[in-house]
Design an enzyme around this catalytic site. Structure first.
Site, PDB file in Angstrom:
ATOM      1  N   TYR A 120       9.102  21.887  25.749  1.00 53.65           N
ATOM      2  CA  TYR A 120       9.659  22.708  24.652  1.00 53.65           C
ATOM      3  C   TYR A 120      11.265  22.971  25.787  1.00 53.65           C
ATOM      4  O   TYR A 120      11.617  23.891  26.462  1.00 53.65           O
ATOM      5  CB  TYR A 120       8.903  23.091  24.545  1.00 53.65           C
ATOM      6  CG  TYR A 120       8.103  24.302  24.602  1.00 53.65           C
ATOM      7  CD1 TYR A 120       8.419  25.874  25.077  1.00 53.65           C
ATOM      8  CD2 TYR A 120       6.938  24.035  25.422  1.00 53.65           C
ATOM      9  CE1 TYR A 120       8.052  26.930  25.168  1.00 53.65           C
ATOM     10  CE2 TYR A 120       6.469  25.302  26.409  1.00 53.65           C
ATOM     11  CZ  TYR A 120       6.388  26.699  25.944  1.00 53.65           C
ATOM     12  OH  TYR A 120       5.633  27.101  26.404  1.00 53.65           O
ATOM     13  N   HIS A 143       0.590  29.515  17.496  1.00 45.02           N
ATOM     14  CA  HIS A 143       0.903  30.767  18.190  1.00 45.02           C
ATOM     15  C   HIS A 143       2.353  30.062  17.084  1.00 45.02           C
ATOM     16  O   HIS A 143       3.487  29.575  17.546  1.00 45.02           O
ATOM     17  CB  HIS A 143       0.933  30.620  19.593  1.00 45.02           C
ATOM     18  CG  HIS A 143      -0.033  30.692  20.410  1.00 45.02           C
ATOM     19  ND1 HIS A 143       0.074  30.556  21.876  1.00 45.02           N
ATOM     20  CD2 HIS A 143      -1.489  30.776  19.857  1.00 45.02           C
ATOM     21  CE1 HIS A 143      -0.723  30.611  22.024  1.00 45.02           C
ATOM     22  NE2 HIS A 143      -1.426  31.255  21.662  1.00 45.02           N
TER      23      HIS A 143
END
Length: 469
Positions: free
Chosen positions: A139, A76
């Protein structure tokens, strides 16, 4: 230190490693530990900036926990930057450049454990496969997740990028959605962050339309820079560059009470708003300034000359310049005697000559013409050169007075160059009220611009082309 029967390296020095994908940076992190466990500074802004990383300015922290070995997440590419690390466990990471450009399709792979992290720039496809049970993948991102954001996807099994997954894809769990993503040949590359041009219908705005046909252009009716609500009407993380071609330029009208208020609203208050937006969203701000920030007592003006405006217009432009300098990534483009589409001095002289009128023209104001096309060309050059700062930008050639410019206009249009009466500024404006003071010397030193590799076109050459095309 051991974890799940394996030794975690904890003596690494903090360091960065460049990859074949521009902006994708692999980081080694120190992970000190003892019999109790381990500790790491996962994101330490000051230390990472000292390594030359861009300031991520994270706004969201996400954690993906994976129970089983072989959990595989699809490729992605997202419209924001992300800083990926592992809290526990280990992953095989794969990154594919899905941005529009020469490295489209480039691949980088690496294993990440708690002692490694990676900075993933906007538009680079991110995927991973877990190599240990109980892996926590974390993240940071610098924009809030939105289902309306534009993503770019790539099939995990694409034959062109040919990622060598440690665990064959047919042996792992993959979502139906990830299995349906397109192959590289069918992927539409992610475009760069957008460029916004304010003042799209002015002389410069029209030239910028020809230079940047893919940019977003706004007029005062569509985006009123003096309206505070306008600055909350856009998702600014989608923009990479703002070019401010919107300005109040009625030099004499600015000396009136109403004009003064309008000049400060457009040239200062609005510039302050755009500077705040640009700084908060890491947008490069390109701002067009003027020779009127100087009093004209120096014959040739360098970028480092102290500002000394004479009138209200010059004062507002000087104040705007000061605000723009607060933006980390900015360009101040200082110009003089701008000529573009619409009514201007050159068109006026050509019209007078055609009608047989011999005008009085000022001969003690000296400078160079700056054609709007030249400003647009210079902005494009400076953006590609990534050389931010303040630059004088005008056409080249020997300085001329307005009277000398008029003589060239007469000659090019087939009339007697000697027509017209040269007069001083004081003579020209004698008996007229509400006239703003003008700098007598407006010539700009172009050395800094030329050092970047830009070659300004001679003003007489540009003038001839302007009048004959």
């Amino acid at each position: 230190m051991r974890r799940n029967g394996e030794t975690v390296e904890h003596v690494k020095k903090l360091m960065r490693t460049e990859t074949a994908i521009p902006g994708l940076v692999l980081l080694d992190l120190p992970v000190p530990g003892d019999n109790r466990g381990w500790f790491k500074e996962n994101w330490q802004r000051e230390k990472l900036l000292s390594l030359g990383l861009p300031d991520l300015d994270p706004v969201q922290n996400n954690i993906s926990f994976n129970d089983a070995v072989g959990t595989t997440r699809g490729i992605h590419a997202e419209p924001w930057d992300k800083y990926v690390s592992v809290a526990t466990g280990r992953i095989f990471g794969a990154w594919v450049d899905l941005r529009d450009g020469p490295t489209f399709g480039a691949v980088f792979t690496a294993e990440l454990d708690p002692s490694r992290a990676i900075l993933v720039p906007r538009g680079v496809g991110n995927s991973y496969q877990t190599l240990e049970p109980g892996t926590a993948y974390t993240y940071l991102v610098n924009d809030h997740w939105s289902q309306n954001a534009e993503y770019t996807f790539l099939n995990l099994a694409d034959e062109t990028v040919a990622i060598e997954w440690p665990i064959p894809l047919e042996s792992v769990e993959i979502s139906v959605k990830d299995q349906a993503h397109p192959r590289l040949a069918e992927v539409e590359p992610m475009k760069p962050r957008k460029m916004l041009v304010l003042g799209g219908n002015g002389q410069l705005g029209r030239a910028l339309r020809r230079t940047f046909p893919d940019a977003e252009f706004t007029t005062r009716a569509e985006f009123d820079v003096t309206d505070p609500a306008a600055w909350t009407s856009k998702h600014w993380k989608d923009y990479g560059v703002i070019i401010n071609a919107a300005a109040y330029t009625s030099v004499d009208a600015a000396e009136s009470p109403e004009g003064r208020r309008e000049a400060w609203a457009v040239n200062v208050t609005a510039v302050g708003a755009m500077a705040r937006v640009a700084a908060a969203n890491r947008i490069t701000l390109v701002h067009v300034s003027s020779d009127y920030v100087f009093d004209g007592s120096v014959e040739v003006h360098s970028e480092d000359e102290l500002l000394s405006p004479l009138g209200v217009y010059g004062q507002t432009k000087a104040a705007g310049d000061a605000l723009v300098r607060t933006v980390p990534s900015h360009y101040i483009i200082r110009t003089s005697w701008v000529i573009g589409d619409g009514n201007n001095f050159v068109r006026t002289m050509a019209s007078l000559a055609e009608r047989g009128i011999d005008p009085s023209v000022v001969d003690d104001q000296v400078g160079r013409l700056t054609f709007a096309e030249e400003i647009a060309r210079g902005i494009a050059h400076l953006l590609s050169a990534a050389a931010s700062g303040t630059y004088n930008l005008s056409n080249a050639g020997s300085p001329m007075s307005w009277a000398e410019v008029a003589q060239v206009v007469f000659e090019v249009t087939g009339h007697e160059p000697g027509r017209g009466t040269p007069v001083s500024t004081s003579e020209y404006f004698a008996g007229r009220r509400g006239i703003a003071p003008r700098p007598l010397h407006s010539t700009l030193d172009l050395a800094r611009l030329v050092e970047t590799g830009f070659e300004p076109v001679d003003q007489v050459t540009a003038l001839r082309e302007y009048l004959t095309t």
